[in-house]
Structures are given as structure tokens and as C-alpha cells.
Design a protein around this motif. Structure first.
Motif, PDB file in Angstrom:
ATOM      1  N   ARG A  38       0.835  -1.190   0.000  1.00  0.00           N
ATOM      2  CA  ARG A  38       0.000   0.000   0.000  1.00  0.00           C
ATOM      3  C   ARG A  38       0.874   1.245   0.000  1.00  0.00           C
ATOM      4  O   ARG A  38       2.016   1.220   0.454  1.00  0.00           O
ATOM      5  CB  ARG A  38      -0.945   0.009   1.199  1.00  0.00           C
ATOM      6  CG  ARG A  38      -0.258   0.137   2.556  1.00  0.00           C
ATOM      7  CD  ARG A  38      -1.278  -0.010   3.671  1.00  0.00           C
ATOM      8  NE  ARG A  38      -0.670   0.150   4.994  1.00  0.00           N
ATOM      9  CZ  ARG A  38      -1.308  -0.058   6.138  1.00  0.00           C
ATOM     10  NH1 ARG A  38      -2.599  -0.440   6.134  1.00  0.00           N
ATOM     11  NH2 ARG A  38      -0.686   0.125   7.282  1.00  0.00           N
ATOM     12  N   VAL A  48       2.414  -5.005   3.048  1.00  0.00           N
ATOM     13  CA  VAL A  48       1.269  -5.274   3.901  1.00  0.00           C
ATOM     14  C   VAL A  48       1.204  -6.763   4.267  1.00  0.00           C
ATOM     15  O   VAL A  48       1.165  -7.112   5.444  1.00  0.00           O
ATOM     16  CB  VAL A  48      -0.044  -4.857   3.211  1.00  0.00           C
ATOM     17  CG1 VAL A  48      -1.249  -5.258   4.063  1.00  0.00           C
ATOM     18  CG2 VAL A  48      -0.058  -3.357   2.939  1.00  0.00           C
ATOM     19  N   SER A  63       1.918  -3.671  11.482  1.00  0.00           N
ATOM     20  CA  SER A  63       0.819  -2.718  11.586  1.00  0.00           C
ATOM     21  C   SER A  63      -0.538  -3.333  11.258  1.00  0.00           C
ATOM     22  O   SER A  63      -1.573  -2.769  11.623  1.00  0.00           O
ATOM     23  CB  SER A  63       1.069  -1.524  10.672  1.00  0.00           C
ATOM     24  OG  SER A  63       1.210  -1.947   9.333  1.00  0.00           O
ATOM     25  N   VAL A  64      -0.550  -4.482  10.578  1.00  0.00           N
ATOM     26  CA  VAL A  64      -1.830  -5.093  10.193  1.00  0.00           C
ATOM     27  C   VAL A  64      -2.024  -6.473  10.802  1.00  0.00           C
ATOM     28  O   VAL A  64      -3.101  -7.066  10.650  1.00  0.00           O
ATOM     29  CB  VAL A  64      -1.968  -5.188   8.663  1.00  0.00           C
ATOM     30  CG1 VAL A  64      -1.733  -3.831   8.027  1.00  0.00           C
ATOM     31  CG2 VAL A  64      -1.018  -6.222   8.071  1.00  0.00           C
ATOM     32  N   ARG A  67      -5.347  -8.141  12.163  1.00  0.00           N
ATOM     33  CA  ARG A  67      -6.509  -7.446  11.584  1.00  0.00           C
ATOM     34  C   ARG A  67      -6.744  -7.840  10.130  1.00  0.00           C
ATOM     35  O   ARG A  67      -7.886  -7.884   9.682  1.00  0.00           O
ATOM     36  CB  ARG A  67      -6.319  -5.932  11.664  1.00  0.00           C
ATOM     37  CG  ARG A  67      -6.158  -5.396  13.064  1.00  0.00           C
ATOM     38  CD  ARG A  67      -6.180  -3.875  13.089  1.00  0.00           C
ATOM     39  NE  ARG A  67      -5.069  -3.288  12.343  1.00  0.00           N
ATOM     40  CZ  ARG A  67      -5.223  -2.442  11.309  1.00  0.00           C
ATOM     41  NH1 ARG A  67      -6.429  -2.096  10.904  1.00  0.00           N
ATOM     42  NH2 ARG A  67      -4.159  -1.938  10.692  1.00  0.00           N
ATOM     43  N   PHE A  68      -5.666  -8.099   9.399  1.00  0.00           N
ATOM     44  CA  PHE A  68      -5.759  -8.434   7.976  1.00  0.00           C
ATOM     45  C   PHE A  68      -5.433  -9.908   7.762  1.00  0.00           C
ATOM     46  O   PHE A  68      -4.607 -10.481   8.480  1.00  0.00           O
ATOM     47  CB  PHE A  68      -4.775  -7.607   7.163  1.00  0.00           C
ATOM     48  CG  PHE A  68      -5.090  -6.139   7.054  1.00  0.00           C
ATOM     49  CD1 PHE A  68      -6.061  -5.528   7.823  1.00  0.00           C
ATOM     50  CD2 PHE A  68      -4.389  -5.351   6.135  1.00  0.00           C
ATOM     51  CE1 PHE A  68      -6.343  -4.175   7.712  1.00  0.00           C
ATOM     52  CE2 PHE A  68      -4.652  -3.998   6.014  1.00  0.00           C
ATOM     53  CZ  PHE A  68      -5.616  -3.409   6.804  1.00  0.00           C
ATOM     54  N   MET A  83      -9.718  -7.259   5.335  1.00  0.00           N
ATOM     55  CA  MET A  83      -9.255  -6.202   6.234  1.00  0.00           C
ATOM     56  C   MET A  83     -10.351  -5.910   7.252  1.00  0.00           C
ATOM     57  O   MET A  83     -11.444  -5.457   6.878  1.00  0.00           O
ATOM     58  CB  MET A  83      -8.921  -4.945   5.434  1.00  0.00           C
ATOM     59  CG  MET A  83      -7.910  -5.198   4.314  1.00  0.00           C
ATOM     60  SD  MET A  83      -7.374  -3.683   3.486  1.00  0.00           S
ATOM     61  CE  MET A  83      -8.892  -3.162   2.706  1.00  0.00           C
ATOM     62  N   LEU A  86     -10.616  -1.715  10.584  1.00  0.00           N
ATOM     63  CA  LEU A  86      -9.859  -0.721   9.825  1.00  0.00           C
ATOM     64  C   LEU A  86      -9.696   0.573  10.596  1.00  0.00           C
ATOM     65  O   LEU A  86     -10.578   0.986  11.365  1.00  0.00           O
ATOM     66  CB  LEU A  86     -10.540  -0.465   8.490  1.00  0.00           C
ATOM     67  CG  LEU A  86     -10.290  -1.560   7.448  1.00  0.00           C
ATOM     68  CD1 LEU A  86     -11.343  -1.514   6.347  1.00  0.00           C
ATOM     69  CD2 LEU A  86      -8.894  -1.424   6.861  1.00  0.00           C
ATOM     70  N   LYS A  87      -8.543   1.205  10.372  1.00  0.00           N
ATOM     71  CA  LYS A  87      -8.193   2.454  11.030  1.00  0.00           C
ATOM     72  C   LYS A  87      -7.956   3.523   9.969  1.00  0.00           C
ATOM     73  O   LYS A  87      -7.593   3.192   8.833  1.00  0.00           O
ATOM     74  CB  LYS A  87      -6.914   2.265  11.833  1.00  0.00           C
ATOM     75  CG  LYS A  87      -6.971   1.136  12.857  1.00  0.00           C
ATOM     76  CD  LYS A  87      -5.614   0.954  13.524  1.00  0.00           C
ATOM     77  CE  LYS A  87      -5.641  -0.190  14.530  1.00  0.00           C
ATOM     78  NZ  LYS A  87      -4.306  -0.375  15.166  1.00  0.00           N
ATOM     79  N   GLU A  89      -5.462   5.263   9.517  1.00  0.00           N
ATOM     80  CA  GLU A  89      -4.087   5.134   9.008  1.00  0.00           C
ATOM     81  C   GLU A  89      -3.940   4.001   7.990  1.00  0.00           C
ATOM     82  O   GLU A  89      -2.879   3.847   7.386  1.00  0.00           O
ATOM     83  CB  GLU A  89      -3.084   4.942  10.151  1.00  0.00           C
ATOM     84  CG  GLU A  89      -3.445   3.862  11.142  1.00  0.00           C
ATOM     85  CD  GLU A  89      -4.154   4.399  12.375  1.00  0.00           C
ATOM     86  OE1 GLU A  89      -5.049   5.261  12.223  1.00  0.00           O
ATOM     87  OE2 GLU A  89      -3.827   3.935  13.482  1.00  0.00           O
ATOM     88  N   ASP A  90      -4.985   3.218   7.781  1.00  0.00           N
ATOM     89  CA  ASP A  90      -4.967   2.209   6.714  1.00  0.00           C
ATOM     90  C   ASP A  90      -5.327   2.815   5.353  1.00  0.00           C
ATOM     91  O   ASP A  90      -5.258   2.120   4.327  1.00  0.00           O
ATOM     92  CB  ASP A  90      -5.948   1.075   7.026  1.00  0.00           C
ATOM     93  CG  ASP A  90      -5.543   0.267   8.255  1.00  0.00           C
ATOM     94  OD1 ASP A  90      -6.440  -0.057   9.053  1.00  0.00           O
ATOM     95  OD2 ASP A  90      -4.341  -0.019   8.399  1.00  0.00           O
ATOM     96  N   TYR A  94      -3.951   0.456  -2.490  1.00  0.00           N
ATOM     97  CA  TYR A  94      -3.490  -0.906  -2.248  1.00  0.00           C
ATOM     98  C   TYR A  94      -3.160  -1.581  -3.581  1.00  0.00           C
ATOM     99  O   TYR A  94      -3.943  -1.512  -4.532  1.00  0.00           O
ATOM    100  CB  TYR A  94      -4.546  -1.705  -1.502  1.00  0.00           C
ATOM    101  CG  TYR A  94      -4.590  -1.363  -0.033  1.00  0.00           C
ATOM    102  CD1 TYR A  94      -5.089  -0.138   0.402  1.00  0.00           C
ATOM    103  CD2 TYR A  94      -4.105  -2.248   0.929  1.00  0.00           C
ATOM    104  CE1 TYR A  94      -5.105   0.195   1.755  1.00  0.00           C
ATOM    105  CE2 TYR A  94      -4.124  -1.934   2.278  1.00  0.00           C
ATOM    106  CZ  TYR A  94      -4.628  -0.709   2.677  1.00  0.00           C
ATOM    107  OH  TYR A  94      -4.637  -0.396   4.020  1.00  0.00           O
TER     108      TYR A  94
END
Length: 124
Positions: A38, A48, A63-64, A67-68, A83, A86-87, A89-90, A94
Motif C-alpha cells: 500500500r 502489507v 501494523s496489520v 486485523r488483515f 481487512m 480498519l483504522k 491510518e490504513d 493498495y
């Protein structure tokens, strides 16, 4: 030669979910390990997630992680990035990527083919 096309991006609220898909052309999709990268505005493209050719091995950026989820369906010539949580900052463009060989990779240089990219925007 492999051509990649991402889909599934869009706008989502923080805490929500999206699933990105990457459809590959050709009949040799099973020969490739795959990845997702990304690029946020003003930043360099970053790793990612990655999945091995067999699909048995995966790798995630810190960072993921948790969550991912990256998956790969060789019968459908498609890889996915689920995903969750999600935040803001995501938010980024992609890109899916394919590399010859069996193993995962985390660097841009480790991949041979790239999709055009798809926007994901997470609102707060």
C-alpha cells in the motif's frame, strides 16, 4: 506474463471491514507467490502481507497483524485481503503483486508483476 486487477476498495468507517480481491490472468497463477502493498499520500509504498505459492505460509506487516488476512485461491486465479478493524491510518492505494517462485517476500523488488492499485479510504 501475468496481469493483475484489484477490486473491492472504497470508503469505510473506522472499525469496519473490506475485502480486496486481485484477479490474475493466465493459467499459471498457481506458480506465483503473491503479496499486497500500500501507498499512503506522501509516503513510500510499503509491504502489507504476503502468501507463498502453496498458500501454506503467510507474512504480515506488524501494523496489520491480527486485523488483515491474506488468502489465495489457485482454482479461481485470485488472491484476497480481508481487512477488519480498519483504522484511518490504513487509508492508502493498495496494490497486489505476484512473484515467481514459492516463497513470500516483503520488498518491492521481490515482485515481478503489479496491479494498477485500488483506493481504500477509512474515515474516522
Amino acid at each position: 506474463q501475468v496481469q493483475l486487477a484489484e477490486s473491492g476498495g472504497g470508503l469505510v468507517q473506522a472499525g469496519g471491514s473490506l475485502r480486496l480481491s486481485c484477479a490474475a490472468s493466465g493459467r499459471t497463477f498457481g506458480s506465483y507467490a503473491m503479496g499486497w502493498f500500500r501507498q499512503a499520500p506522501g509516503k513510500e509504498r510499503e509491504f502489507v502481507a504476503a502468501i507463498s505459492r502453496s498458500g501454506r505460509s503467510t507474512l504480515y506487516a506488524d501494523s496489520v497483524k491480527g486485523r488483515f488476512t491474506i488468502t489465495k485461491d489457485n482454482a479461481k486465479n485470485t488472491e484476497y485481503l480481508q481487512m477488519n478493524s480498519l483504522k484511518p491510518e490504513d487509508t492508502a492505494v493498495y496494490y497486489c503483486a505476484a512473484r515467481r517462485g514459492p516463497d513470500t517476500a516483503q520488498t518491492n523488488e521481490g515482485y515481478d508483476y503489479w496491479g494498477q492499485g485500488i483506493h481504500v479510504t477509512v474515515s474516522s
